[in-house]
Design an enzyme around this catalytic site. Structure first.
Site, PDB file in Angstrom:
ATOM      1  N   CYS A 340       0.833  -1.197   0.000  1.00 15.61           N
ATOM      2  CA  CYS A 340       0.000   0.000   0.000  1.00 15.61           C
ATOM      3  C   CYS A 340       0.876   1.259   0.000  1.00 15.61           C
ATOM      4  O   CYS A 340       1.558   1.537  -0.967  1.00 15.61           O
ATOM      5  CB  CYS A 340      -0.978  -0.049   1.164  1.00 15.61           C
ATOM      6  SG  CYS A 340      -2.428   1.005   0.934  1.00 15.61           S
ATOM      7  N   HIS A 438      -3.721  -5.705   1.159  1.00 14.34           N
ATOM      8  CA  HIS A 438      -3.412  -6.082   2.534  1.00 14.34           C
ATOM      9  C   HIS A 438      -3.897  -7.513   2.804  1.00 14.34           C
ATOM     10  O   HIS A 438      -4.795  -8.010   2.135  1.00 14.34           O
ATOM     11  CB  HIS A 438      -4.105  -5.150   3.520  1.00 14.34           C
ATOM     12  CG  HIS A 438      -3.631  -3.741   3.475  1.00 14.34           C
ATOM     13  ND1 HIS A 438      -2.447  -3.340   4.043  1.00 14.34           N
ATOM     14  CD2 HIS A 438      -4.194  -2.624   2.928  1.00 14.34           C
ATOM     15  CE1 HIS A 438      -2.302  -2.033   3.866  1.00 14.34           C
ATOM     16  NE2 HIS A 438      -3.342  -1.581   3.195  1.00 14.34           N
TER      17      HIS A 438
END
Length: 497
Positions: A340, A438
């Site tokens: 991310c 994630h």
């Protein structure tokens, strides 16, 4: 009315989340329809959850874990207000799972009275199919300077008319003073709402606390609901926020580990529970490197975790000369992986023309991947699954990011989603890579293959997801042994009367 009890604390990180999670598992095993609820949370560890209209939103990671403990899917109603700190004085404000803007501390303080309606609406929706709601407070109810407009502790308890149990942490020391002091600072109406207390994290001979309850009762009139001995297995559960990072990921086995993973501890690190499955894997040492310390030169992998303020964390990274350490690691052939915000840092530039994370501007990235990122105000929130292309393994996880990344190295994507979309980028030799997804390492086959790239002699460990449930069951057993759970149910069902 649905039976409800709220657990407030004498301070932050006293174990409220753990107590609610353990009780959720315990009561769910008894066939009770349990729902966790936290009116307001402040954490950069977030999880996806279904919200109104079937759209995905985000809630605090602790509430997602508590939902799992209760045997149900997470809902945005379980945490209607989430604050995600971006600076020392400002945070992104998430209501009912969706970002509504940014606010500094004073601006948010003015917003709180208007947010109470959304908090109560979420609580009442959650009550519709629940027999028991376990509510978690935030921080301490005795911060009287913040009491006006409060939605996190007694302000919510009064608005919803529910009883409260107080939790103190004896590990910090001064637990008697903390419990009595908290009670003393509350006005009479709020004192009357307190129906008992719990002492958490007791080490050693618990009989040494036998003389304390009469002292506490003499000053407050409150009865003990139990003393909880230290629960060491809590380290196997995802941490709620950065307050829980102290003593975590210390890698005491660094010198003898087959695989060494170094993670720079940046100020706005987010969703760091991505690290847990790696840290628990056999033959792996994962270490958080605090500011002021160089990244280890013998690390096999430098992992850049998620960030709530990518450009700001990049500045911190450079202030610590970690950019030089990462470049040196890449030059000697170590792997570098970004998730991310960490993925965004690996590129050439990060542009924020609209000031999504702070002041508008452009920050140079590390330049290890030929990609560029433009921050956008729209947040991507969705479950994700597909195939990790070079690893040839299925994956599942979730997207939770603001920003679009493009560039030459995205033609070598890291992941392919089931709908055909590509995600991430990697260098031609695969040693530098990044992704927006994630939760990848919670998947056992994916994690095993990823670690085998670093060292083919890596051994597979216990299944990660099943270990979490084993730990939740052990926590429930632990609380059943040491808490007056019948008394807690009585308080919830009768308001303590």
């Amino acid at each position: 009315m649905t039976a409800t009890i709220m657990f407030q604390g004498t301070g932050s990180d006293v174990g409220k989340s753990l107590v609610v999670g353990g009780l959720a598992r315990l009561f769910a095993r008894q066939g009770i329809a349990v729902r966790p609820f936290k009116p307001q949370n402040m954490s950069n560890n977030a999880a996806p959850a279904l919200g109104p209209g079937g759209l995905y939103g985000e809630i605090g990671r602790a509430q997602a874990l508590q939902a799992r403990a209760a045997g149900i899917d997470p809902s945005t109603d379980m945490n209607p207000v989430l604050l995600k700190p971006q600076t020392d004085i400002g945070a992104q404000v998430v209501v009912d799972g969706r970002v509504i803007g940014n606010a500094d501390a004073r601006a948010y303080h003015k917003m709180k009275p208007d947010l109470l309606a959304a908090v109560l609406a979420a609580y009442h929706r959650l009550s519709e199919d629940a027999e028991l709601i376990l509510v978690e407070g935030a921080g301490s109810p005795a911060e009287m300077n913040l009491r006006a407009g409060d939605i996190a502790n007694m302000g919510f308890a009064e608005a919803a008319d529910i009883p409260v149990a107080l939790i103190g942490d004896i590990e910090r020391g001064g637990v008697i003073a903390a419990l009595v002091g908290t009670w003393t600072l509350l006005p009479a109406a709020e004192q009357a709402r307190l129906k008992g207390y719990i002492v958490n994290r007791f080490r050693g001979d618990i009989s040494l606390f036998d003389d304390a309850p009469p002292i506490i009762a003499a000053h407050t009139g409150l009865n003990s609901l139990g003393v909880i001995p230290w629960f060491d297995e809590a380290r196997h559960l995802p941490a709620e926020d950065t307050a829980s990072l102290q003593g975590r990921y210390t890698a005491d086995n660094w010198s003898g580990a087959l695989i060494r993973i170094a993670v720079p501890l940046l100020p706005r690190i987010a969703n760091f529970d991505d690290l847990d499955p790696l840290a628990e894997a056999p033959d792996v040492a994962l270490k958080l490197i605090e500011p002021g310390n160089p990244l280890p030169s013998d690390a096999d992998l430098i992992l850049l975790a998620g960030s709530k303020s990518t450009r700001g964390d990049l500045d911190t990274l450079r202030q610590n000369a970690w950019d030089t350490d990462i470049q040196a690691a890449a030059h000697r052939g170590a792997h570098v992986f970004g998730i991310c915000g960490g993925y965004q840092m690996l590129g050439r530039t990060i542009r924020d023309p609209h000031g999504v994370e702070g002041a508008p501007g452009v920050t140079p990235g590390l330049g290890l991947l030929d990609v560029d990122t433009v921050m956008s105000s729209e947040k991507k929130l969705a479950p994700a699954s597909g195939v990790a292309l070079t690893l040839e393994r299925n994956f599942s996880g979730f997207e939770m990011h603001m920003g679009v990344t493009t560039g030459k190295d995205t033609t070598l994507p890291f992941l392919q989603f089931l709908d055909g979309r590509m995600d991430g980028a990697q260098s031609s030799d695969g040693r530098i890579a990044g992704t927006y997804v994630h939760g990848l390492f919670a998947e056992d086959p994916f994690r095993a293959e990823f670690l085998a790239q670093l060292n083919p002699h890596h051994r597979n460990g216990a299944p990660w997801n099943s270990q979490i449930d084993v730990t939740l069951d052990a926590l429930a057993d632990h609380l059943a042994e040491h808490l007056d759970t019948a008394g807690i149910l009585h308080i919830a069902r009768r308001g303590g009367a």
